[in-house]
Structure formats: C-alpha cells, structure tokens
Scaffold this motif. Structure first.
Motif, mmCIF file in Angstrom:
data_model
loop_
_atom_site.group_PDB
_atom_site.id
_atom_site.type_symbol
_atom_site.label_atom_id
_atom_site.label_comp_id
_atom_site.label_asym_id
_atom_site.label_seq_id
_atom_site.Cartn_x
_atom_site.Cartn_y
_atom_site.Cartn_z
ATOM 1 N N ASN A 1 12.515 2.257 0.063
ATOM 2 C CA ASN A 1 12.634 2.312 1.890
ATOM 3 C C ASN A 1 11.002 2.383 2.288
ATOM 4 O OD1 ASN A 1 11.619 5.592 3.576
ATOM 5 N ND2 ASN A 1 13.552 3.979 3.764
ATOM 6 N N ALA A 2 10.063 1.948 1.620
ATOM 7 C CA ALA A 2 8.838 1.224 1.678
ATOM 8 C C ALA A 2 9.241 0.012 2.673
ATOM 9 C CB ALA A 2 7.879 1.988 0.982
ATOM 10 N N LEU A 3 9.236 -0.689 1.105
ATOM 11 C CA LEU A 3 9.466 -2.465 1.645
ATOM 12 C C LEU A 3 10.797 -2.760 2.723
ATOM 13 C CD1 LEU A 3 9.429 -2.873 -1.975
ATOM 14 C CD2 LEU A 3 7.758 -3.570 -0.452
ATOM 15 N N VAL A 4 11.350 -1.941 2.902
ATOM 16 C CA VAL A 4 12.663 -1.874 3.791
ATOM 17 C C VAL A 4 12.118 -1.540 5.505
ATOM 18 C CG1 VAL A 4 14.757 -1.484 4.801
ATOM 19 C CG2 VAL A 4 14.453 -2.150 1.651
ATOM 20 N N LYS A 5 11.413 -0.382 4.912
ATOM 21 C CA LYS A 5 10.748 -0.480 6.605
ATOM 22 C C LYS A 5 10.090 -0.602 7.129
ATOM 23 C CE LYS A 5 9.384 3.507 5.810
ATOM 24 N NZ LYS A 5 7.838 4.839 5.546
ATOM 25 N N ILE A 6 8.815 -1.476 6.191
ATOM 26 C CA ILE A 6 7.936 -2.546 6.985
ATOM 27 C C ILE A 6 8.369 -3.446 7.870
ATOM 28 C CG2 ILE A 6 5.618 -3.460 6.667
ATOM 29 C CD1 ILE A 6 5.352 -0.530 6.405
ATOM 30 N N LEU A 7 9.225 -4.355 6.830
ATOM 31 C CA LEU A 7 10.112 -5.771 7.127
ATOM 32 C C LEU A 7 10.893 -5.106 8.442
ATOM 33 C CD1 LEU A 7 10.410 -8.391 7.124
ATOM 34 C CD2 LEU A 7 12.444 -8.240 5.310
ATOM 35 N N ILE B 1 -0.237 2.585 -8.941
ATOM 36 C CA ILE B 1 -2.260 2.239 -8.576
ATOM 37 C C ILE B 1 -2.627 0.658 -8.404
ATOM 38 C CG2 ILE B 1 -4.615 2.010 -9.147
ATOM 39 C CD1 ILE B 1 -3.813 5.021 -7.826
ATOM 40 N N PRO B 2 -1.628 -0.165 -9.443
ATOM 41 C CA PRO B 2 -1.727 -1.745 -9.028
ATOM 42 C C PRO B 2 -0.897 -2.283 -8.108
ATOM 43 C CG PRO B 2 -1.211 -1.415 -11.298
ATOM 44 C CD PRO B 2 -1.628 0.479 -10.472
ATOM 45 N N TRP B 3 -0.512 -1.800 -7.314
ATOM 46 C CA TRP B 3 0.578 -1.711 -6.355
ATOM 47 C C TRP B 3 -0.564 -1.815 -5.013
ATOM 48 C CZ3 TRP B 3 4.010 -5.485 -6.822
ATOM 49 C CH2 TRP B 3 4.605 -5.810 -7.770
ATOM 50 N N LEU B 4 -0.661 0.043 -5.159
ATOM 51 C CA LEU B 4 -1.323 0.381 -3.978
ATOM 52 C C LEU B 4 -2.541 -0.883 -4.152
ATOM 53 C CD1 LEU B 4 -2.679 3.520 -3.898
ATOM 54 C CD2 LEU B 4 -3.999 2.293 -3.217
ATOM 55 N N ALA B 5 -3.560 -0.543 -4.918
ATOM 56 C CA ALA B 5 -4.204 -1.872 -5.242
ATOM 57 C C ALA B 5 -4.386 -3.372 -4.545
ATOM 58 C CB ALA B 5 -5.163 -2.195 -6.344
ATOM 59 N N LEU B 6 -2.520 -3.959 -4.479
ATOM 60 C CA LEU B 6 -2.212 -5.080 -3.709
ATOM 61 C C LEU B 6 -2.474 -4.904 -2.324
ATOM 62 C CD1 LEU B 6 -1.349 -7.764 -4.208
ATOM 63 C CD2 LEU B 6 0.985 -7.017 -3.940
ATOM 64 N N LEU C 1 0.839 -0.886 -0.250
ATOM 65 C CA LEU C 1 -0.418 -0.026 -0.191
ATOM 66 C C LEU C 1 0.589 1.011 -0.501
ATOM 67 C CD1 LEU C 1 -3.330 0.618 0.068
ATOM 68 C CD2 LEU C 1 -2.611 1.283 2.455
ATOM 69 N N GLU C 2 1.674 1.036 0.266
ATOM 70 C CA GLU C 2 2.627 2.749 0.372
ATOM 71 C C GLU C 2 3.641 2.803 -0.458
ATOM 72 O OE1 GLU C 2 6.616 4.187 3.616
ATOM 73 O OE2 GLU C 2 5.561 2.751 4.809
ATOM 74 N N VAL C 3 3.841 1.165 -1.028
ATOM 75 C CA VAL C 3 5.019 1.484 -2.034
ATOM 76 C C VAL C 3 4.557 1.796 -2.901
ATOM 77 C CG1 VAL C 3 5.756 -0.200 -3.981
ATOM 78 C CG2 VAL C 3 6.421 -0.417 -1.674
ATOM 79 N N GLY C 4 2.641 1.663 -3.382
ATOM 80 C CA GLY C 4 2.106 2.328 -4.905
ATOM 81 C C GLY C 4 1.577 3.666 -4.373
#
Length: 417
Positions: free
Chosen positions: A49-55, A214-219, A37-40
C-alpha cells in the motif's frame, strides 16, 4: 540579433532547460525515497500500500497540477498549441525550447511532495480512493493557492510584508511552502483518521509497533538526501543563478541533523535517518542566504526537535502519526522558515535581505492556513465518503484489503495452492 548573439541565447536557454530538467528528475527520484521510507517504517502487511499510494498520488498530482494547480499558482495554462508551448511561435510566453514546460515539471515534483508527506502520517488505516480525492483537492487548489502567494506574489502578500517589515517573506526552496504546509495538512488528516487499532491500551499506554525493515527505511532516507540537492540547489531555476552556497548549506544542515538526532535519539536508527531529513527540511528556506555555520546550527536544532517532538506526539499527546511527518515536516519546516530570518541576517554571517518579522508572519501564516485546510479537507471527506478502513480491513492489513496481494506473494501462498 546577429547569428552569434542568437547562438548564445539559444545555448543559454538550452542550458537552463537541461539544468531545470535535471533538478526535476532529482526531485522526482525523491518520491521513491518517500515510498521506501514508508515501506520500512510500516508493518509488513502495509508495505504494498505504501508503494502504490506514492506512485498513484504522483500521477493524480500531475493531472491536478497540469489542469488546475499551476494556473492557480502562476496564472499559466497549457491549453495552446505544441508549437507555442515549445516557444517556436513568435511572441510565445512559454519561453524558448520548452523552458516553461520543464519549470512546470520541476514545480510539480514539489507539489506532489505534499501528498507523499501526508501518506506517511496516515499510513496503515486510510482508505485508498478518499486519499486520492484528497490529493486532487490539495494539489489542485489548496497547495497552489499558498504557493502562488509566496512564489508569485499573488494578492500582493509579499509586497505587503516588504512594505510593513522591510523585506518580503523568504522561502528559497520550501521549508514553509512545501514542508510545513505538507506537515500541517498531515496533522489535520492524522487527527481526523484517529489512532491505529491497538496502538494504545485502554489505560493509554503506548503499544510498540516495530518497523518492518530498517534497511528499507534507511534506503528511503538515502534517496531523499541525495535528491534533496536537486530540491535545494536547483531551486535557482537557471544556470546564471545557481549557487554553491546552497549546496554547502544543505550538506552542513544535513550533518547537523544527523549528529543531533544521533545524540538525542540515543543511537536509534529511525531517529538518525529521519534526523538527516529534519536538517534538510529546515535549511530549505534560507539555504541561499545563511553562512554554513548557521546552517549547521539550524540542522542540529531540527534534528533534536524532531526526536523530542516525535516522542512527545506518540507518548504524551497520543497522536498516532506513523512516520512522524508533523514533527519532521510541520515543525522542522516552521523552524526553518523562522531560522532564515535569524541566520540569514548579516549580523550572523548571512547575506541579508531578510526580516525576522516577515519570516515569523509568513511562517505562521503558512502553518495556520495548512492546519485549517487539513481539517477542512479530511473532515469533509470523512463526513461524505469516509476515510478510514474498517477494523477488520485494518487488522488484515492495507495490502490484502486494498490491493489483494502482499509484499512477498510467493512466500505467502499456502503450499499446494
């Protein structure tokens, strides 16, 4: 205990262990939803950064909750032998077949949702390691203190509310304990950080920063929606207590949030996909009590509330909350806590056992506590180590400034290098 009774007890314990473990895995999977949701939503230069932060935040949350947070909330630590932890020793307080261990895993996934919520609000301009420090403080101390008040009756808060208003504060799956607390902690963090550079003109006019995908946000929204049925239904924490009413109420609230955000948000895909989450946030508290029609109303109000308040934050109040986590989790969570005291009443088709005044007091106690804590934690870190990227780093993007790599490394390498 005869062999048949012993086998039955073992089967029951094993069923509960497996049930709670599946819930923990579903809520753990929700963290990928937070990430995507953050990536999109963020700009392309901030996706890594969004991906790394969450993990990373999940790993830090695990350590903080294991060594400190779970003991603060429930008075339980894990510094005993593995045999005792697994319930193999006589008189073990940890439950048969590691029941307490999967409960820890399940409740950890709730605790780790707090920094995941905050992450969306502070995106694109927060320094990495100060946020990691904030995660450790929040999951180790701030969140479990309030969690223990509500879900473990620490300090007698629930007894006091029941004695005063006729019923304890009811928050079945965390509209207040998780979502409102996370949203109001994020509110302090967002204000302490300040707006992203270029977000507003000198005259105060909003400058559009379009989402990267938008596709990443939707996923991300889809992953959260699916995992949410573990979040809500499996908050029963035993096979004996599980209720299909929780599942149906969650479904109807989600649908209400989608329809309301579709209409109020004028077909905007960002609003629609977050509207589903708004409905699910709001229904958590009373999902085990309300009639499905009440849940539909609660979700619809939350979907509309999110759209209206997201627009107000960005345009009128000029609060640069990137994913709108304060309106989504903070305000819709607050509405959900109060709504449980309305639609949970038998007069409105609910199961009863709730007090509107207890819900009002408990809900506002949660948001006031979290709001103060958010300003305190991020204000302290801002003063001591600094919490914001430099203007140059922000312009370059958090991906290259913090992680030295972009979201599409092969396409970003200059020809001939």
């Amino acid at each position: 205990m005869d062999p048949i009774e012993s086998a039955g007890a073992g089967l029951s314990a094993g069923g509960d262990v497996f049930f709670i473990l599946m819930g923990a895995i579903l809520v753990f999977a929700m963290h990928s939803g937070f990430a995507f949701l953050e990536v999109g939503t963020v700009r392309h230069k901030n996706q890594v950064n969004a991906l790394v932060k969450i993990l990373a935040d999940f790993a830090i949350s695990t350590i903080a909750y294991f060594f400190v947070g779970y003991a603060v909330a429930y008075g339980v630590d894990f510094l005993v032998s593995a045999a005792e932890l697994n319930g193999a020793t006589e008189g073990s307080e940890y439950g048969p077949q590691g029941l307490s261990l999967v409960k820890f895993f399940f409740l950890l996934t709730f605790a780790a949702a707090i920094p995941a919520i905050i992450s969306g609000g502070i995106a694109e301009r927060a320094r990495f390691w100060p946020q990691a420090m904030a995660t450790a403080i929040i999951v180790g101390l701030v969140y479990p203190f309030f969690e223990g008040l509500v879900w473990n009756d620490n300090l007698g808060m629930q007894d006091m509310l029941e004695e005063t208003f006729g019923a304890p504060f009811h928050d079945f799956a965390g509209s207040i304990v998780v979502h409102a607390v996370g949203g109001w902690l994020a509110f302090g963090a967002v204000l302490m950080l300040g707006r992203r550079n270029g977000r507003y003109t000198k005259e105060g006019k909003l400058v559009g920063f379009p989402p990267s995908s938008i596709p990443w946000l939707a996923l991300g929204s889809w992953l959260l929606c699916m995992g949410w049925f573990g979040f809500n239904v499996m908050s029963a924490q035993s096979l004996e207590s599980v209720s299909g009413l929780v599942a149906l109420n969650s479904l109807l609230a989600m649908a209400g949030g989608i329809i309301a955000s579709l209409v109020v948000g004028r077909n905007d895909p960002g609003f629609i996909h977050n509207g589903a989450l708004a409905g699910l946030v709001a229904v958590c508290a009373g999902s085990d009590l309300m009639h499905p029609l009440g849940s539909l109303v609660v979700g619809a109000v939350a979907g509309a509330l999110f759209v209206v308040m997201f627009e107000a934050c960005q345009r009128r109040f000029k609060i640069d909350d990137v994913l709108g986590v304060w309106p989504l989790h903070g305000l819709c969570g607050l509405w959900g806590g109060i709504a449980a005291g309305i639609f949970g009443l038998t007069e409105l088709g609910g199961l009863g056992g709730v007090s509107f005044l207890s819900q009002l007091v408990g809900s506002f106690a949660g948001v006031v506590y979290a709001g103060i804590a958010g300003f305190a934690v991020y204000g302290l870190l801002k003063a001591v180590v600094g919490i914001r990227l430099s203007a140059e780093e922000e312009h370059r993007g958090a991906d290259l400034s913090i992680h030295q790599i972009g979201a599409n490394p092969e396409t970003e390498v200059s020809p001939g290098r």
